[in-house]
Design a protein around this motif. Structure first.
Motif, PDB file in Angstrom:
ATOM      1  N   ARG A 260       0.842  -1.186   0.000  1.00  0.00           N
ATOM      2  CA  ARG A 260       0.000   0.000   0.000  1.00  0.00           C
ATOM      3  C   ARG A 260       0.878   1.237   0.000  1.00  0.00           C
ATOM      4  N   ARG A 261       0.589   2.163  -0.862  1.00  0.00           N
ATOM      5  CA  ARG A 261       1.344   3.407  -0.936  1.00  0.00           C
ATOM      6  C   ARG A 261       0.729   4.440   0.004  1.00  0.00           C
ATOM      7  N   TYR A 262       1.539   5.407   0.378  1.00  0.00           N
ATOM      8  CA  TYR A 262       1.063   6.476   1.256  1.00  0.00           C
ATOM      9  C   TYR A 262       0.706   7.693   0.415  1.00  0.00           C
ATOM     10  N   TRP A 263      -0.469   8.217   0.654  1.00  0.00           N
ATOM     11  CA  TRP A 263      -0.908   9.425  -0.053  1.00  0.00           C
ATOM     12  C   TRP A 263      -1.091  10.540   0.966  1.00  0.00           C
ATOM     13  N   ASN A 264      -0.519  11.665   0.682  1.00  0.00           N
ATOM     14  CA  ASN A 264      -0.531  12.786   1.631  1.00  0.00           C
ATOM     15  C   ASN A 264      -1.896  13.472   1.630  1.00  0.00           C
ATOM     16  N   ILE A 265      -2.783  13.003   2.484  1.00  0.00           N
ATOM     17  CA  ILE A 265      -4.131  13.573   2.595  1.00  0.00           C
ATOM     18  C   ILE A 265      -4.266  14.150   4.001  1.00  0.00           C
ATOM     19  N   ARG A 266      -4.189  15.453   4.103  1.00  0.00           N
ATOM     20  CA  ARG A 266      -4.216  16.116   5.406  1.00  0.00           C
ATOM     21  C   ARG A 266      -5.607  16.656   5.713  1.00  0.00           C
ATOM     22  N   LEU A 267      -6.040  16.496   6.938  1.00  0.00           N
ATOM     23  CA  LEU A 267      -7.373  16.940   7.330  1.00  0.00           C
ATOM     24  C   LEU A 267      -7.554  18.448   7.141  1.00  0.00           C
ATOM     25  N   GLU A 268      -6.471  19.219   7.362  1.00  0.00           N
ATOM     26  CA  GLU A 268      -6.570  20.683   7.202  1.00  0.00           C
ATOM     27  C   GLU A 268      -6.922  21.050   5.763  1.00  0.00           C
ATOM     28  N   GLU A 269      -6.357  20.301   4.814  1.00  0.00           N
ATOM     29  CA  GLU A 269      -6.647  20.561   3.400  1.00  0.00           C
ATOM     30  C   GLU A 269      -8.101  20.209   3.077  1.00  0.00           C
ATOM     31  N   LEU A 270      -8.571  19.127   3.653  1.00  0.00           N
ATOM     32  CA  LEU A 270      -9.949  18.732   3.431  1.00  0.00           C
ATOM     33  C   LEU A 270     -10.915  19.791   3.948  1.00  0.00           C
ATOM     34  N   VAL A 271     -10.604  20.329   5.122  1.00  0.00           N
ATOM     35  CA  VAL A 271     -11.443  21.388   5.695  1.00  0.00           C
ATOM     36  C   VAL A 271     -11.391  22.631   4.826  1.00  0.00           C
ATOM     37  N   ALA A 272     -10.193  23.016   4.401  1.00  0.00           N
ATOM     38  CA  ALA A 272     -10.027  24.219   3.577  1.00  0.00           C
ATOM     39  C   ALA A 272     -10.797  24.115   2.267  1.00  0.00           C
ATOM     40  N   ALA A 273     -10.925  22.911   1.738  1.00  0.00           N
ATOM     41  CA  ALA A 273     -11.644  22.703   0.472  1.00  0.00           C
ATOM     42  C   ALA A 273     -13.147  22.549   0.689  1.00  0.00           C
ATOM     43  N   GLY A 274     -13.591  22.546   1.956  1.00  0.00           N
ATOM     44  CA  GLY A 274     -15.019  22.413   2.245  1.00  0.00           C
ATOM     45  C   GLY A 274     -15.551  21.020   2.008  1.00  0.00           C
ATOM     46  N   VAL A 275     -14.670  20.025   2.045  1.00  0.00           N
ATOM     47  CA  VAL A 275     -15.079  18.644   1.791  1.00  0.00           C
ATOM     48  C   VAL A 275     -16.071  18.156   2.842  1.00  0.00           C
TER      49      VAL A 275
ATOM     50  N   ASP B  78     -21.112  19.430  -4.017  1.00  0.00           N
ATOM     51  CA  ASP B  78     -21.715  20.667  -4.527  1.00  0.00           C
ATOM     52  C   ASP B  78     -20.704  21.807  -4.611  1.00  0.00           C
ATOM     53  N   SER B  79     -19.518  21.596  -4.100  1.00  0.00           N
ATOM     54  CA  SER B  79     -18.491  22.633  -4.089  1.00  0.00           C
ATOM     55  C   SER B  79     -17.427  22.340  -5.139  1.00  0.00           C
ATOM     56  N   VAL B  80     -17.121  23.334  -5.958  1.00  0.00           N
ATOM     57  CA  VAL B  80     -16.070  23.188  -6.965  1.00  0.00           C
ATOM     58  C   VAL B  80     -14.748  22.845  -6.297  1.00  0.00           C
ATOM     59  N   PHE B  81     -14.478  23.483  -5.146  1.00  0.00           N
ATOM     60  CA  PHE B  81     -13.210  23.264  -4.461  1.00  0.00           C
ATOM     61  C   PHE B  81     -13.102  21.837  -3.933  1.00  0.00           C
ATOM     62  N   SER B  82     -14.198  21.331  -3.384  1.00  0.00           N
ATOM     63  CA  SER B  82     -14.210  19.959  -2.861  1.00  0.00           C
ATOM     64  C   SER B  82     -14.031  18.948  -3.985  1.00  0.00           C
ATOM     65  N   ILE B  83     -14.771  19.130  -5.057  1.00  0.00           N
ATOM     66  CA  ILE B  83     -14.683  18.223  -6.205  1.00  0.00           C
ATOM     67  C   ILE B  83     -13.271  18.238  -6.781  1.00  0.00           C
ATOM     68  N   ARG B  84     -12.725  19.438  -6.931  1.00  0.00           N
ATOM     69  CA  ARG B  84     -11.381  19.576  -7.505  1.00  0.00           C
ATOM     70  C   ARG B  84     -10.337  18.904  -6.612  1.00  0.00           C
ATOM     71  N   PHE B  85     -10.501  19.062  -5.290  1.00  0.00           N
ATOM     72  CA  PHE B  85      -9.537  18.465  -4.370  1.00  0.00           C
ATOM     73  C   PHE B  85      -9.529  16.944  -4.503  1.00  0.00           C
ATOM     74  N   ILE B  86     -10.718  16.343  -4.476  1.00  0.00           N
ATOM     75  CA  ILE B  86     -10.815  14.883  -4.578  1.00  0.00           C
ATOM     76  C   ILE B  86     -10.266  14.390  -5.914  1.00  0.00           C
ATOM     77  N   LEU B  87     -10.668  15.037  -6.989  1.00  0.00           N
ATOM     78  CA  LEU B  87     -10.196  14.619  -8.315  1.00  0.00           C
ATOM     79  C   LEU B  87      -8.683  14.789  -8.451  1.00  0.00           C
ATOM     80  N   ASN B  88      -8.145  15.857  -7.894  1.00  0.00           N
ATOM     81  CA  ASN B  88      -6.693  16.077  -7.976  1.00  0.00           C
ATOM     82  C   ASN B  88      -5.920  14.936  -7.319  1.00  0.00           C
ATOM     83  N   LYS B  89      -6.425  14.460  -6.173  1.00  0.00           N
ATOM     84  CA  LYS B  89      -5.765  13.346  -5.493  1.00  0.00           C
ATOM     85  C   LYS B  89      -5.830  12.078  -6.343  1.00  0.00           C
ATOM     86  N   LEU B  90      -6.989  11.810  -6.912  1.00  0.00           N
ATOM     87  CA  LEU B  90      -7.146  10.616  -7.741  1.00  0.00           C
ATOM     88  C   LEU B  90      -6.300  10.712  -9.010  1.00  0.00           C
ATOM     89  N   VAL B  91      -6.285  11.885  -9.610  1.00  0.00           N
ATOM     90  CA  VAL B  91      -5.491  12.094 -10.825  1.00  0.00           C
ATOM     91  C   VAL B  91      -4.003  11.906 -10.537  1.00  0.00           C
TER      92      VAL B  91
END
Length: 241
Positions: free
Chosen positions: A3-18, A211-224
């Motif tokens: 399993r690889r490690y992906w840098n997913i920080r809670l502060e970033e999730l909050v900032a993106a309104g996830v 419903d948030s562009v920022f949330s959608i973009r954040f999730i997609l950026n991680k997957l991409v």
């Protein structure tokens, strides 16, 4: 499987309104395991970001290993908040995409879709070579309208030669038909799931604000990012056996 490690920080999730969900009255009870729930709370539900980070990391692992094995992806998101982000993500990760209206039967009636794609490619060739300009105006106008329609609905899948290996759905409520087709065909799905969605409809749910562009973009950026890493990993292994 390592399993690889992906840098997913809670502060970033909050900032993106996830974490921001729908109103308390507008929710799907099946989302309860993914939410902070208080009987006395008012306003909107709040997504448990610890669980979001966990499921997003699992999704990143999945797409990384799939991409490293040359698997194909289809990203679907048609509502205005998602459409542009879907195109950018798909182009960057070299994925197929649908960001306009989903055409019913696009996957389950694949033979019909293939016929439409051949028609689309033929019309594009005629346009590029100037053959459309040699036709009578009325005939040319009809074919140009057909080309415009096909470009709008099939432009993101024009190079798809078969069913996708994995489908990523950004807006579940608008893509129930697409999800049903994936379920029928047994195509694995990853879904960005808001508080009013049904997490059981997808194989790997990512609880997040859709419903948030920022949330959608954040999730997609991680997957991409994970898909691109997987693709480069595959290329490296070919170059250095």
């Amino acid at each position: 499987m390592t399993r690889r490690y992906w840098n997913i920080r809670l502060e970033e999730l909050v900032a993106a309104g996830v974490h921001l969900g729908h109103g308390i009255k507008k929710w799907n009870p099946r989302m309860a395991p993914f939410l902070f729930i208080s009987p006395k709370s008012k306003g909107n539900h709040i997504t448990n970001l610890t669980r979001t980070a966990r499921f997003l990391a699992e999704a990143c692992n999945l797409v990384f290993y799939a991409a490293s094995r040359g698997k194909s992806f289809l990203i679907i998101g048609t509502k205005k908040e998602a459409a542009n982000s879907v195109v950018r993500a798909a182009i960057k990760a070299r994925c197929h995409y649908v960001n306009k209206k989903w055409l019913g039967g696009m996957l389950t009636n694949w033979s019909t879709t293939e016929t439409m794609l051949r028609k689309f490619r033929d019309l594009r060739t005629q346009q590029k070579t100037g053959r459309l300009g040699c036709l009578p105006k009325r005939d040319a106008a009809i074919l140009k309208r057909q080309l415009s329609h096909l470009q709008k609905h099939l432009g993101g899948v024009q190079y798809m030669t078969g069913l996708p290996d994995i489908v990523i759905v950004v807006d579940q409520q608008n893509q129930i038909k697409a999800l049903r087709e994936c379920i029928t065909l047994g195509i694995p799905t990853i879904g960005l799931i808001d508080t009013d969605c049904d997490p059981d409809l997808v194989d790997l749910p990512i609880p997040a604000n859709d419903d948030s562009v920022f949330s959608i973009r954040f999730i997609l950026n991680k997957l991409v990012f994970a898909i691109c890493k997987g693709r480069s990993s595959s290329t490296s292994s070919i170059r250095n056996p």
